[in-house]
Design a protein around this motif. Structure first.
Motif, PDB file in Angstrom:
ATOM      1  N   ASP A   6       0.746  -1.308   0.222  1.00 35.90           N
ATOM      2  CA  ASP A   6       0.123  -0.059  -0.015  1.00 35.90           C
ATOM      3  C   ASP A   6       0.874   1.136  -0.155  1.00 35.90           C
ATOM      4  OD1 ASP A   6      -2.626  -0.850  -0.199  1.00 35.90           O
ATOM      5  OD2 ASP A   6      -3.006  -0.826   1.940  1.00 35.90           O
ATOM      6  N   ILE A   8      -1.037   3.920   0.667  1.00 34.24           N
ATOM      7  CA  ILE A   8      -1.919   5.123   1.281  1.00 34.24           C
ATOM      8  C   ILE A   8      -1.481   5.164   2.623  1.00 34.24           C
ATOM      9  CG2 ILE A   8      -3.782   4.434  -0.474  1.00 34.24           C
ATOM     10  CD1 ILE A   8      -5.029   2.341   1.428  1.00 34.24           C
ATOM     11  N   GLN A   9      -0.631   4.724   3.234  1.00 34.11           N
ATOM     12  CA  GLN A   9      -0.332   4.752   4.541  1.00 34.11           C
ATOM     13  C   GLN A   9       0.965   4.998   4.680  1.00 34.11           C
ATOM     14  OE1 GLN A   9      -1.755   1.325   6.300  1.00 34.11           O
ATOM     15  NE2 GLN A   9      -0.825  -0.080   4.785  1.00 34.11           N
ATOM     16  N   GLY A  10       1.397   5.555   6.007  1.00 37.97           N
ATOM     17  CA  GLY A  10       2.824   5.723   6.218  1.00 37.97           C
ATOM     18  C   GLY A  10       3.363   7.189   6.003  1.00 37.97           C
ATOM     19  N   SER A  15       7.176   6.793   1.386  1.00 39.88           N
ATOM     20  CA  SER A  15       6.470   5.688   0.773  1.00 39.88           C
ATOM     21  C   SER A  15       6.783   5.970  -0.760  1.00 39.88           C
ATOM     22  CB  SER A  15       4.997   5.946   0.959  1.00 39.88           C
ATOM     23  OG  SER A  15       4.634   5.847   1.985  1.00 39.88           O
ATOM     24  N   ASN A 302      -4.223   6.628  -3.516  1.00 38.03           N
ATOM     25  CA  ASN A 302      -4.607   7.631  -2.578  1.00 38.03           C
ATOM     26  C   ASN A 302      -6.042   8.239  -3.321  1.00 38.03           C
ATOM     27  OD1 ASN A 302      -2.763   8.176  -0.194  1.00 38.03           O
ATOM     28  ND2 ASN A 302      -1.443   7.726  -1.933  1.00 38.03           N
ATOM     29  N   LYS A 307      -7.698   9.867   0.072  1.00 32.79           N
ATOM     30  CA  LYS A 307      -6.744  10.463   0.941  1.00 32.79           C
ATOM     31  C   LYS A 307      -6.090  11.369   0.146  1.00 32.79           C
ATOM     32  CE  LYS A 307      -5.711   6.653   4.098  1.00 32.79           C
ATOM     33  NZ  LYS A 307      -5.060   5.835   4.728  1.00 32.79           N
ATOM     34  N   ARG A 310      -2.752  13.312   0.944  1.00 36.18           N
ATOM     35  CA  ARG A 310      -1.287  13.003   0.731  1.00 36.18           C
ATOM     36  C   ARG A 310      -0.843  13.187  -0.739  1.00 36.18           C
ATOM     37  NH1 ARG A 310       0.587   8.731   4.008  1.00 36.18           N
ATOM     38  NH2 ARG A 310       1.038   7.539   2.286  1.00 36.18           N
TER      39      ARG A 310
END
Length: 453
Positions: A6, A8-10, A15, A302, A307, A310
């Protein structure tokens, strides 16, 4: 579904950077294909052979660029469904994309073989270059299916966050290319034909590897030939996103082919100088290209996950990082530009003409990050028509208008080369105005994406 890849996180930049590093190394090996061809024929055949390989590259990019645009559309669709956790549509998008690719393999092979000689004549390729350029192009287009299959397969893997396996495939195929280039050209003395055969076989290796990986992965994007079919709603979305990018790539590539007609007026040395520096230039823009590919996938995932913060943050951080890298490369060219050109040839006129191009391009390297990264974000959210329109307007129409007018008064090599950075700058300005005045997330037409789920 495996969510270990993914985006979409961190942390945002971490990333993007981690995802882009295999892309950068992969693009580095991709660039080695034609660079090795140019190095071998330039050092072990002749400057004319070097010019022939260089004359072929923009022509190849016309057809390859069209497919790469479609592959971008397919990758965006795959990444969006992956980000939205929609396994059924993810599988449909993979099989639709591969089915379309197999059909295009037949079409592009035919088009490439039929069109290569007329295009060489159209751009008034010098008589000394024509036979070798024709040989190189015809052999290349017989194997173009391998390139198409690898790129769509690698695009699918990257769209789900796997940028490592495409890298391993490229490393393997590039090593094959280097060994075969040296064997076919230096041992068997096959000239430019040997360089073309080496590329064809190496691309076959990468295509085979990526197909094995897609067919054996346990993930939901696994390729099953029994499921190959074209899903109309998925195809429509791939085309809507991909066709603008495809037209952009191919039209700009064709414009660059036409620009070659201006360079051809200066003779074989100028063509060889252009060819030589484009290999160096290709390595310089690799970080920008890699981060642009990364930001497209990052944005797609994202966007699918809604999101939006981001996406904006990722765009600004990526542009800033690219500017730092570009400044380093500008310094390297100023200090070691001629030494790098000597790696490919010892012909002093070729080196001089190549260095003219290097000096003209320097300011452009500080502009390219804006155009590539902002265009990547737009494609990631499905807005491919906007960058297509802006880039074609700047890189095709304005560039040709500039060349037609300016060269009429001052027909010098540096004046021809200046057409690139000038139009890059205009493009960056237009995109910046668009972002500040028009673009916003969420998009007004976001329901078009949700209706497919």
């Amino acid at each position: 579904m495996d969510r270990s890849r993914d985006l979409i996180q961190g942390k945002v930049f971490k990333s993007i950077l981690y995802f882009s590093m295999p892309l950068l190394i992969g693009n580095l090996f991709q660039q080695l294909y034609n660079t090795v061809d140019s190095y071998v024929v330039g050092n072990y055949v002749s400057s004319t052979a070097l010019a022939a390989v260089g004359q072929s590259t923009p022509i190849i990019n016309v057809i390859v660029g069209f497919f790469m645009g479609l592959a971008t559309g397919a990758g965006v669709v795959v990444s969006q469904f992956y980000g939205a956790h929609d396994e059924r549509r993810l599988s449909l998008s993979v099989h639709t994309s591969m089915a379309l690719t197999l059909l295009l393999c037949i079409v592009f092979t035919f088009i490439g073989l039929v069109s290569c000689v007329p295009i060489l004549r159209f751009i008034k390729s010098p008589a000394a270059i024509m036979p070798m350029a024709t040989t190189y192009l015809k052999i290349y287009f017989w194997g173009i299916s391998f390139m198409l299959i690898y790129n769509i397969g690698a695009g699918i893997q990257r769209a789900v966050g796997d940028s490592k396996r495409p890298l391993y495939d490229l490393i393997a195929s590039s090593l094959v290319n280097v060994v075969l280039d040296l064997y076919f050209v230096c041992v068997l003395h096959l000239g430019v034909a040997g360089a073309a055969y080496a590329t064809l076989i190496a691309q076959g290796v990468s295509a085979l590897l990526v197909m094995i990986q897609l067919c054996t992965t346990p993930a939901s994007y696994r390729l099953d030939f029994r499921k190959l079919r074209i899903d109309r709603p998925i195809l429509a979305r791939v085309i809507r996103i991909g066709i603008p990018a495809a037209l952009q790539q191919s039209v700009i590539s064709f414009s660059n082919v036409y620009v070659m007609s201006y360079i051809n007026h200066f003779g074989t040395a100028a063509v060889a100088g252009y060819t030589t520096y484009t290999k160096i230039d290709g390595f310089i823009i690799l970080p920008v290209q890699s981060l642009a590919m990364a930001i497209t996938t990052f944005t797609g995932q994202n966007y699918g996950a809604r999101k939006y913060d981001r996406i904006y943050k990722g765009m600004y951080l990526t542009i800033a990082f690219n500017e730092i890298i570009s400044l380093i490369f500008v310094g390297m060219i100023l200090l070691f530009g001629k030494d790098l050109l000597r790696l490919f040839t010892h012909d002093q006129q070729v080196i001089q003409d190549g260095y003219i191009m290097a000096k003209v391009f320097l300011i452009g390297y500080l502009i390219i990050p804006f155009t590539n990264i902002m265009s990547g974000v737009l494609r990631g959210v499905g807005k491919s028509f906007v960058p297509m329109t802006i880039l074609i307007f700047c890189y095709v129409f304005l560039r040709q208008i500039y060349l037609a007018i300016v060269t009429h008064f001052d027909h010098a090599l540096n004046v021809v080369f200046a057409g690139w950075p000038i139009t890059w700058g205009i493009c960056a300005i237009i995109l910046l105005v668009y972002y500040h005045k028009v673009f916003h997330l969420p998009l007004d037409d976001e329901k078009d994406f949700t209706s497919l789920k």
